[in-house]
Design a protein around this motif. Structure first.
Motif, PDB file in Angstrom:
ATOM      1  N   CYS A 281      -4.359 -11.774 -10.314  1.00 51.06           N
ATOM      2  CA  CYS A 281      -4.611 -12.737 -11.374  1.00 51.06           C
ATOM      3  C   CYS A 281      -4.281 -14.105 -10.846  1.00 51.06           C
ATOM      4  O   CYS A 281      -3.124 -14.463 -10.674  1.00 51.06           O
ATOM      5  N   SER A 282      -5.304 -14.858 -10.464  1.00 43.57           N
ATOM      6  CA  SER A 282      -5.007 -16.182  -9.948  1.00 43.57           C
ATOM      7  C   SER A 282      -5.402 -17.218 -10.973  1.00 43.57           C
ATOM      8  O   SER A 282      -6.549 -17.290 -11.386  1.00 43.57           O
ATOM      9  N   ARG A 283      -4.456 -17.950 -11.394  1.00 41.86           N
ATOM     10  CA  ARG A 283      -4.671 -18.993 -12.384  1.00 41.86           C
ATOM     11  C   ARG A 283      -5.475 -18.470 -13.565  1.00 41.86           C
ATOM     12  O   ARG A 283      -6.424 -19.075 -14.018  1.00 41.86           O
ATOM     13  N   CYS A 284      -5.086 -17.296 -14.031  1.00 41.68           N
ATOM     14  CA  CYS A 284      -5.971 -16.664 -15.006  1.00 41.68           C
ATOM     15  C   CYS A 284      -5.628 -16.967 -16.447  1.00 41.68           C
ATOM     16  O   CYS A 284      -6.313 -16.526 -17.349  1.00 41.68           O
ATOM     17  N   ARG A 285      -4.572 -17.745 -16.677  1.00 40.81           N
ATOM     18  CA  ARG A 285      -4.293 -18.160 -18.041  1.00 40.81           C
ATOM     19  C   ARG A 285      -4.116 -17.005 -19.021  1.00 40.81           C
ATOM     20  O   ARG A 285      -4.566 -17.077 -20.159  1.00 40.81           O
ATOM     21  N   VAL A 286      -3.528 -15.949 -18.564  1.00 40.40           N
ATOM     22  CA  VAL A 286      -3.193 -14.862 -19.471  1.00 40.40           C
ATOM     23  C   VAL A 286      -1.739 -15.065 -19.896  1.00 40.40           C
ATOM     24  O   VAL A 286      -0.898 -15.383 -19.067  1.00 40.40           O
ATOM     25  N   ASP A 287      -1.479 -14.909 -21.164  1.00 38.03           N
ATOM     26  CA  ASP A 287      -0.105 -15.110 -21.634  1.00 38.03           C
ATOM     27  C   ASP A 287       0.742 -13.860 -21.416  1.00 38.03           C
ATOM     28  O   ASP A 287       1.104 -13.152 -22.353  1.00 38.03           O
ATOM     29  N   TRP A 288       1.042 -13.607 -20.170  1.00 39.59           N
ATOM     30  CA  TRP A 288       1.759 -12.375 -19.824  1.00 39.59           C
ATOM     31  C   TRP A 288       3.102 -12.265 -20.531  1.00 39.59           C
ATOM     32  O   TRP A 288       3.578 -11.184 -20.816  1.00 39.59           O
ATOM     33  N   HIS A 289       3.719 -13.430 -20.758  1.00 45.01           N
ATOM     34  CA  HIS A 289       5.093 -13.416 -21.263  1.00 45.01           C
ATOM     35  C   HIS A 289       5.171 -13.249 -22.779  1.00 45.01           C
ATOM     36  O   HIS A 289       6.230 -13.018 -23.320  1.00 45.01           O
ATOM     37  N   GLU A 290       4.041 -13.390 -23.470  1.00 42.22           N
ATOM     38  CA  GLU A 290       4.075 -13.335 -24.930  1.00 42.22           C
ATOM     39  C   GLU A 290       4.182 -11.898 -25.446  1.00 42.22           C
ATOM     40  O   GLU A 290       3.939 -10.943 -24.719  1.00 42.22           O
ATOM     41  N   ASN A 291       4.530 -11.786 -26.706  1.00 41.95           N
ATOM     42  CA  ASN A 291       4.552 -10.491 -27.381  1.00 41.95           C
ATOM     43  C   ASN A 291       5.322  -9.420 -26.616  1.00 41.95           C
ATOM     44  O   ASN A 291       4.831  -8.312 -26.394  1.00 41.95           O
ATOM     45  N   ASP A 292       6.496  -9.784 -26.205  1.00 38.07           N
ATOM     46  CA  ASP A 292       7.364  -8.863 -25.477  1.00 38.07           C
ATOM     47  C   ASP A 292       6.702  -8.268 -24.242  1.00 38.07           C
ATOM     48  O   ASP A 292       6.939  -7.125 -23.881  1.00 38.07           O
ATOM     49  N   GLY A 293       5.824  -9.031 -23.630  1.00 33.56           N
ATOM     50  CA  GLY A 293       5.219  -8.589 -22.373  1.00 33.56           C
ATOM     51  C   GLY A 293       4.297  -7.402 -22.529  1.00 33.56           C
ATOM     52  O   GLY A 293       4.105  -6.604 -21.611  1.00 33.56           O
ATOM     53  N   ILE A 294       3.657  -7.321 -23.695  1.00 30.91           N
ATOM     54  CA  ILE A 294       2.825  -6.146 -23.952  1.00 30.91           C
ATOM     55  C   ILE A 294       1.659  -6.059 -22.950  1.00 30.91           C
ATOM     56  O   ILE A 294       1.229  -4.969 -22.554  1.00 30.91           O
ATOM     57  N   LEU A 295       1.174  -7.221 -22.490  1.00 34.56           N
ATOM     58  CA  LEU A 295       0.072  -7.199 -21.525  1.00 34.56           C
ATOM     59  C   LEU A 295       0.546  -6.713 -20.158  1.00 34.56           C
ATOM     60  O   LEU A 295      -0.195  -6.068 -19.413  1.00 34.56           O
TER      61      LEU A 295
END
Ligand SMILES: *[C@@H]1O[C@H](CO)[C@@H](O)[C@H](O)[C@H]1NC(C)=O
Ligand SMILES: *[C@@H]1O[C@H](CO)[C@@H](O)[C@H](O)[C@H]1NC(C)=O
Ligand SMILES: *[C@@H]1O[C@H](CO)[C@@H](O)[C@H](O)[C@H]1NC(C)=O
Ligand SMILES: *[C@@H]1O[C@H](CO)[C@@H](O)[C@H](O)[C@H]1NC(C)=O
Length: 331
Positions: A281-295
């Protein structure tokens, strides 16, 4: 540059099934390859009389151009399917912006649910053949297509305007040219890939010798990462949402690279567990840290044990939220 999180992450497999997916095999609604020449497909399509060599016949359309919707389950008329009007050449079932707009009040925008697949009821789905764009040509073959595709086959100016400066894709006369760069593949994708190989193998090997065979590229753009993994005999599935950048995936498919429209939002991705040795994931703008790291948990599901999660986001270093996001990610 810098700022990779490369961890032999996730060997504990939590059985939790979470999110996913969106998928759309945007496959081959261009039927160009069926007709063996490079003239516009509208001209060569289904000449109504094979014995005829007179010009006017070649221009005959046997199928009606009409906007039709499905009324009964998959009932194809005897006369053949109608062809949708040309303005629908970008139509993708279940990624119809106007339909999604109607749903907006009920979607969780903070989780990017609006980018997921939303299928209208059958009577609102088009039931005609999606036409190729005007002046459609038989796609250029791999490996040339790694660098060049026909301009008219992917009639998107927006991405080149927005991302030209970032070196994703440039217009060159009748062609799109992919320089093999990318937002942060500053020295090109091959150098970036070699660097990853060095990081995973004690400075000597490449990614393949580090055991990487199947890669998932998140937010792939025009999929240059995938294109340059091919020589290492590494297979990549790339995905990106259909968002403000128009349909980026169409560039990837036109290049001959496996890709789909998808997003990490509220549903799981349509792959079995432990499918990949590397998620990139390069500069992919995914909010990995949100929602208790559900992603991240979804990534954990997709990665084999001892797989690599490559996260690179050098351009955000100056962003004041970035250290906070980074710290949350590392927990
Ligand atoms: C094909 O050509 C024959 C002879 O010219 C003609 O009678 C027939 O109507 C044509 N068929 C079509 C579908 O145009
Ligand atoms: C490409 O799109 C532009 C505007 O969206 C349109 O004017 C033009 O005719 C299209 N070209 C082709 C070859 O489809
Ligand atoms: C990777 O390592 C090799 C061998 O040490 C070196 O020659 C090469 O320059 C390195 N590549 C990068 C991109 O750092
Ligand atoms: C990695 O490199 C270091 C220093 O060159 C060396 O001591 C070590 O044995 C290498 N490890 C492996 C697994 O090759």
């Amino acid at each position: 540059m810098g700022g990779y999180l490369l961890s032999s992450a996730f060997d504990s497999k939590s059985g939790q099934m979470i999110l996913v997916a969106l998928l759309i095999m945007v496959g081959s609604f261009y039927t160009g390859t069926l007709f063996g020449n490079n003239s516009p497909i509208y001209v060569s399509q289904l000449p109504s009389n094979s014995s005829s060599s007179s010009l006017p016949d070649i221009y005959t359309f046997s199928n009606k151009v009409a906007l039709t919707y499905r009324k009964k389950p998959l009932l194809i008329p005897d006369a053949g399917m109608n062809v949708c009007p040309l303005m629908f050449n970008e139509y993708i079932p279940c990624h119809d912006v106007s339909y999604t707009e109607d749903l907006l009040p009920n979607l969780d925008l903070s989780k990017r649910e609006e980018l997921e697949r939303h299928c209208p009821p059958p009577e609102k789905r088009l039931f005609c053949l999606v036409p190729p764009p005007e002046d459609y040509k038989i796609p250029i073959r791999w490996p040339t297509s790694r660098d060049y595709v026909w301009r008219s086959n992917v009639n998107h100016t927006h991405l080149a305007e927005v991302k030209g400066g970032q070196n994703w894709v440039h217009e060159k006369n009748q062609l799109w040219w992919f320089p093999g760069g990318g937002t942060h593949f500053k020295h090109g994708a091959p150098e970036y890939i070699q660097r990853l190989g060095n990081m995973t193998t004690n400075e000597t090997g490449d990614l393949h010798s580090a055991g990487v065979v199947q890669v998932l590229d998140v937010g792939c753009g025009v999929a240059s990462f995938s294109a340059y993994l091919v020589p290492l005999d590494i297979q990549t599935m790339s995905f990106a949402p259909k968002d403000g950048h128009e349909n980026q995936i169409q560039f990837a498919l036109e290049r001959g690279i496996g890709a789909m429209i998808s997003v990490l939002a509220t549903k799981q991705l349509p792959y079995p567990s432990s499918s990949f040795e590397m998620v990139h994931c390069s500069r992919c703008r995914v909010d990995w840290h949100e929602n208790d790291g559900i992603l991240l948990k979804e990534l954990n599901r997709l990665l084999r044990s001892n797989g690599y999660f490559v996260y690179s986001a050098p351009l955000y270093r100056k962003d004041k939220d970035y250290p906070i996001i980074w710290d949350k990610l590392m927990i």
